[in-house]
Motif scaffolding. Structure first.
Motif, short mmCIF file in Angstrom:
data_model
loop_
_atom_site.label_atom_id
_atom_site.label_comp_id
_atom_site.label_asym_id
_atom_site.label_seq_id
_atom_site.Cartn_x
_atom_site.Cartn_y
_atom_site.Cartn_z
N ALA A 52 -14.27 -5.07 -12.26
CA ALA A 52 -12.90 -5.49 -12.58
C ALA A 52 -11.89 -4.67 -11.77
O ALA A 52 -10.89 -5.20 -11.27
N GLU A 53 -12.15 -3.37 -11.62
CA GLU A 53 -11.26 -2.52 -10.82
C GLU A 53 -11.26 -2.95 -9.35
O GLU A 53 -10.21 -3.00 -8.72
N ASP A 54 -12.45 -3.27 -8.83
CA ASP A 54 -12.53 -3.72 -7.44
C ASP A 54 -11.78 -5.05 -7.25
O ASP A 54 -11.06 -5.23 -6.27
N ALA A 55 -11.96 -5.95 -8.21
CA ALA A 55 -11.27 -7.24 -8.13
C ALA A 55 -9.76 -7.04 -8.21
O ALA A 55 -8.99 -7.69 -7.47
N MET A 56 -9.32 -6.13 -9.08
CA MET A 56 -7.89 -5.86 -9.21
C MET A 56 -7.35 -5.23 -7.93
O MET A 56 -6.26 -5.58 -7.46
N SER A 57 -8.12 -4.32 -7.33
CA SER A 57 -7.70 -3.69 -6.08
C SER A 57 -7.52 -4.73 -4.98
O SER A 57 -6.53 -4.70 -4.24
N LEU A 58 -8.47 -5.64 -4.87
CA LEU A 58 -8.38 -6.69 -3.85
C LEU A 58 -7.19 -7.61 -4.12
O LEU A 58 -6.40 -7.93 -3.22
N THR A 59 -7.04 -8.03 -5.37
CA THR A 59 -5.95 -8.93 -5.74
C THR A 59 -4.59 -8.29 -5.46
O THR A 59 -3.70 -8.91 -4.86
N VAL A 60 -4.43 -7.04 -5.90
CA VAL A 60 -3.14 -6.37 -5.71
C VAL A 60 -2.87 -6.13 -4.22
O VAL A 60 -1.73 -6.25 -3.78
N SER A 61 -3.91 -5.82 -3.45
CA SER A 61 -3.72 -5.63 -2.01
C SER A 61 -3.20 -6.91 -1.36
O SER A 61 -2.26 -6.87 -0.56
N LEU A 62 -3.81 -8.03 -1.71
CA LEU A 62 -3.37 -9.30 -1.13
C LEU A 62 -1.96 -9.67 -1.60
O LEU A 62 -1.13 -10.12 -0.81
N ILE A 63 -1.70 -9.47 -2.89
CA ILE A 63 -0.37 -9.76 -3.42
C ILE A 63 0.68 -8.88 -2.75
O ILE A 63 1.77 -9.33 -2.39
N ALA A 64 0.36 -7.60 -2.57
CA ALA A 64 1.31 -6.66 -1.97
C ALA A 64 1.72 -7.10 -0.57
O ALA A 64 2.88 -6.94 -0.18
#
Length: 196
Positions: free
Chosen positions: A148-160
């Motif tokens: 979940a942390e890895d998925a959140m990191s990827l999602t937030v990176s793309l959103i950013a």
């Protein structure tokens, strides 16, 4: 403003996983026009650097899924994640300098410092919460929380990078989660001290 939000999102993402935001920025800079890196950060889009970061990411993903090993990994990452956060923030806020922001041009260290502080805060929250998860689930929850942390990191990176305005929402959610985790840890410690 958007450069700062991008930097905040990328550095928060680095606090969860140091290599995901660097890989996202590097790949987007290399293969799209979504990210333009200034010359001092061109290494992020170099093919060899991308391969090295991908290899480090693979190791991180495996180690972080194993209870107890994840604590050792978090101890090592205490130095890596803030440095990665500073680098991706500085690389993204460099866009503001390219856009002729006189203040950012005069204060290039601000991006590094903000990135380091944000990534360190996220990392310390993550590292502090993980023992609670491991103890509460006898290690069985570790791979799920890590994924979940890895998925959140990827999602937030793309959103950013792609929709920086949504970073504000992520930061609010993260602060609320961190606040609840800290309260839960304090309550657990209080119960233990009362039991003794």
């Amino acid at each position: 403003m958007f450069a700062t939000l991008t930097g905040l999102g990328l550095s928060a993402s680095a606090g969860l996983n140091a290599y995901i935001p660097i890989l996202v920025v590097g790949l987007l800079a290399r293969f799209t026009d979504a990210v333009t890196l200034p010359h001092q950060f061109a290494w992020m889009s170099n093919g060899w650097a991308l391969l090295a970061v991908a290899a480090l990411l693979a190791v991180e993903v495996v180690l972080d899924k194993v209870a107890v090993v994840d604590h050792v990994n978090d101890a090592i990452q205490t130095f890596v994640r803030p440095a990665a956060g500073g680098a991706v923030f500085a690389a993204s806020d460099a866009a503001a300098r390219i856009d002729h922001s006189a203040w950012m041009a005069g204060h290039p260290w601000v991006g590094w410092v903000l990135g380091i502080v944000v990534a360190l805060c996220v990392h310390l929250t993550k590292a502090g919460a993980r023992p609670v998860v491991n103890a509460g689930t006898v290690g069985l929850g570790t791979p799920f929380v890590s994924a979940a942390e890895d998925a959140m990191s990827l999602t937030v990176s793309l959103i950013a990078v792609l929709i920086p305005a949504l970073v504000i929402l992520f930061l609010i959610v993260f602060v609320l989660i961190g606040w609840r985790l800290i309260r839960r840890i304090r309550k657990r410690r209080l119960r233990r001290s009362e039991a003794v």
